[in-house]
Design a protein around this motif. Sequence first.
Motif, mmCIF file in Angstrom:
data_model
loop_
_atom_site.group_PDB
_atom_site.id
_atom_site.type_symbol
_atom_site.label_atom_id
_atom_site.label_comp_id
_atom_site.label_asym_id
_atom_site.label_seq_id
_atom_site.Cartn_x
_atom_site.Cartn_y
_atom_site.Cartn_z
ATOM 1 N N GLY A 159 34.953 32.761 -20.389
ATOM 2 C CA GLY A 159 35.248 33.707 -21.769
ATOM 3 C C GLY A 159 35.224 34.903 -21.280
ATOM 4 O O GLY A 159 35.988 35.673 -22.051
ATOM 5 N N GLN A 160 34.529 35.639 -20.228
ATOM 6 C CA GLN A 160 34.331 36.969 -20.257
ATOM 7 C C GLN A 160 35.450 37.524 -19.293
ATOM 8 O O GLN A 160 35.391 38.626 -18.974
ATOM 9 N N LEU A 161 36.291 36.647 -18.659
ATOM 10 C CA LEU A 161 37.332 36.959 -17.723
ATOM 11 C C LEU A 161 38.405 37.231 -18.354
ATOM 12 O O LEU A 161 39.647 36.858 -18.331
ATOM 13 N N LYS A 162 38.556 38.342 -19.392
ATOM 14 C CA LYS A 162 39.671 38.816 -20.135
ATOM 15 C C LYS A 162 40.823 39.167 -19.435
ATOM 16 O O LYS A 162 42.046 39.018 -19.991
ATOM 17 N N ALA A 163 40.764 39.711 -18.258
ATOM 18 C CA ALA A 163 41.811 40.194 -17.468
ATOM 19 C C ALA A 163 42.570 38.922 -16.556
ATOM 20 O O ALA A 163 43.535 39.196 -15.943
ATOM 21 N N LEU A 164 42.052 37.716 -16.630
ATOM 22 C CA LEU A 164 42.589 36.834 -15.977
ATOM 23 C C LEU A 164 43.942 36.436 -16.302
ATOM 24 O O LEU A 164 44.212 36.084 -17.311
ATOM 25 N N THR A 165 44.788 36.314 -15.275
ATOM 26 C CA THR A 165 46.210 35.960 -15.510
ATOM 27 C C THR A 165 46.574 34.604 -14.730
ATOM 28 O O THR A 165 47.800 33.954 -14.958
ATOM 29 N N LEU A 166 45.865 34.463 -13.633
ATOM 30 C CA LEU A 166 46.032 32.914 -13.096
ATOM 31 C C LEU A 166 44.775 32.019 -12.935
ATOM 32 O O LEU A 166 43.646 32.690 -12.428
ATOM 33 N N LEU A 167 44.811 31.026 -13.236
ATOM 34 C CA LEU A 167 43.788 30.010 -13.241
ATOM 35 C C LEU A 167 44.121 28.956 -12.439
ATOM 36 O O LEU A 167 44.959 28.056 -12.930
ATOM 37 N N SER A 168 43.468 28.377 -11.301
ATOM 38 C CA SER A 168 44.117 27.317 -10.575
ATOM 39 C C SER A 168 42.604 26.408 -10.320
ATOM 40 O O SER A 168 41.833 27.063 -9.676
ATOM 41 N N ILE A 169 42.568 25.305 -11.161
ATOM 42 C CA ILE A 169 41.398 24.214 -11.096
ATOM 43 C C ILE A 169 41.999 23.033 -10.728
ATOM 44 O O ILE A 169 41.654 21.800 -11.513
ATOM 45 N N GLN A 170 43.150 22.638 -9.931
ATOM 46 C CA GLN A 170 43.653 21.262 -9.686
ATOM 47 C C GLN A 170 42.665 20.538 -8.900
ATOM 48 O O GLN A 170 41.554 21.341 -8.089
ATOM 49 N N SER A 171 42.894 19.463 -8.798
ATOM 50 C CA SER A 171 41.852 18.431 -8.316
ATOM 51 C C SER A 171 40.569 18.515 -8.194
ATOM 52 O O SER A 171 39.801 18.918 -7.417
ATOM 53 N N ASN A 172 40.248 18.504 -9.520
ATOM 54 C CA ASN A 172 38.688 18.439 -9.976
ATOM 55 C C ASN A 172 38.469 17.043 -10.797
ATOM 56 O O ASN A 172 39.057 16.294 -10.680
ATOM 57 N N ARG A 173 37.510 17.071 -11.636
ATOM 58 C CA ARG A 173 37.183 16.155 -12.552
ATOM 59 C C ARG A 173 37.057 16.257 -13.922
ATOM 60 O O ARG A 173 36.394 15.888 -14.743
ATOM 61 N N ILE A 174 37.938 17.209 -14.419
ATOM 62 C CA ILE A 174 38.276 17.694 -15.705
ATOM 63 C C ILE A 174 38.985 16.593 -16.653
ATOM 64 O O ILE A 174 40.218 16.087 -16.356
ATOM 65 N N VAL A 175 38.293 16.384 -17.877
ATOM 66 C CA VAL A 175 39.144 15.197 -18.593
ATOM 67 C C VAL A 175 39.547 15.692 -19.981
ATOM 68 O O VAL A 175 40.115 15.134 -20.726
ATOM 69 N N SER A 176 39.087 17.159 -20.238
ATOM 70 C CA SER A 176 39.362 17.681 -21.312
ATOM 71 C C SER A 176 39.576 19.282 -21.181
ATOM 72 O O SER A 176 38.900 19.664 -20.470
ATOM 73 N N MET A 177 40.524 19.533 -21.888
ATOM 74 C CA MET A 177 40.734 21.156 -21.777
ATOM 75 C C MET A 177 40.692 21.631 -23.333
ATOM 76 O O MET A 177 41.474 22.726 -23.715
ATOM 77 N N LYS A 178 40.139 20.827 -24.167
ATOM 78 C CA LYS A 178 40.021 21.360 -25.643
ATOM 79 C C LYS A 178 39.415 22.664 -25.781
ATOM 80 O O LYS A 178 39.871 23.495 -26.747
ATOM 81 N N THR A 179 38.462 22.886 -25.157
ATOM 82 C CA THR A 179 37.721 24.204 -24.977
ATOM 83 C C THR A 179 37.667 24.772 -23.624
ATOM 84 O O THR A 179 37.748 24.119 -22.657
ATOM 85 N N GLY A 180 37.456 26.305 -23.620
ATOM 86 C CA GLY A 180 37.070 27.025 -22.174
ATOM 87 C C GLY A 180 38.089 27.876 -21.947
ATOM 88 O O GLY A 180 37.933 28.680 -21.159
ATOM 89 N N LEU A 181 39.504 27.784 -22.700
ATOM 90 C CA LEU A 181 40.473 28.775 -22.211
ATOM 91 C C LEU A 181 40.742 29.674 -23.516
ATOM 92 O O LEU A 181 41.728 30.548 -23.237
#
Length: 368
Positions: free
Chosen positions: A233-255
């Motif tokens: 949440g504090q990375l307000k300037a973020l324009t690119l996030l790459s989080i491929q090939s992990n163990r994430i099952v939900s993207m409902k929160t966090g972005l």
Amino acid sequence: MAEPQQAHVELVVKDDDDEKKKAAAEEDSGKHVDPATLICDPNLTLNDGKAYVITKRPESSSGKSHSEAAAADPTPIELVADAEEVDLNHCRVATMANFTVLQKAETIGLRNNMITRIEGISQLVGSLRELELYDNQITRIENLDELVNLEILDISFNRLTKIEGLEKLVNLRKLFLVNNKIEVIENLDTLVNLDTLELGANRIRKIENLGHLSKLTQLYLGKNKIAELENLGQLKALTLLSIQSNRIVSMKTGLEELTELDQLYISHNGLQEIEGLEKNVKLTTLDVAGNRIKRLANIEHLQQLEDFWVNDNQVEDWRNLEAVLGKLPALQTLYLERNPVAADPMYRKKLMLIAPKLRQIDATMCRA
């Protein structure tokens, strides 16, 4: 098994004064150094004030003596004292101990060597801006405190287990620590000017300790063991996030706080649904390939979306595709291959009717 033989190479310091060079050449012409008498330990060096000797392992030295191995590669590597760019990539360099001579170097490239320790550069305070140590055998980040002007540091493909020794590098903008054995994101609080952080292919399980990186625009965390989108949440300037090939099952929160996000790569996880993107209206690239998604949803508001990768999922409903893709006016590239809908003989034609502005479907460009 016998240990491999080692050859040696001199790192000669050049002087711009031609007369000095000539005199030194004449003086040295009468001397001969038997390679067999040189130092064989790759972590030691010999410095007589004129020649800088480092260990250099030959590509193949089976059955050769020290002298024979050295003779097989007689060409010395010359360190030019006034050089601003030093490129010693793939030179089998085993130590940095004598690099203090490079007082004017702005860039040092030591990619693909046999270096085990960072050393010999602490005096390059005023000049060094970029240091590349990609693909070596380094186990610890150390001896960098004095390099306060360093802007780019790459220690990818080494043997690091911890992020450390970077606290004084306050001007660092880009940090690459790909493919190591790092388990925890830590000790980055002082790197307030960092705009790119690459931590892919490590052993990280949790996104944490990034709150002070307010200027970070690109964050790469692919191929780790992360199970949750959190502490972003504090990375307000973020324009690119790459989080491929992990163990994430939900993207409902966090972005939801990443309102400047332009590119999101979250392929090859365990997602069943696209969600949580309500505030990410600036997205132009979305990659959710290789998940378990059966229906497209919650992306109709992404009016700037140009590239959408949803291949290798379980999408099977053409009515669902028409309802969603038809509302994405900027869409130009779409990957849907290896979904059930891709088995339709009219697959490409149907997609072009749904989204007339498509320029590319899968790996094939659309006909005008």
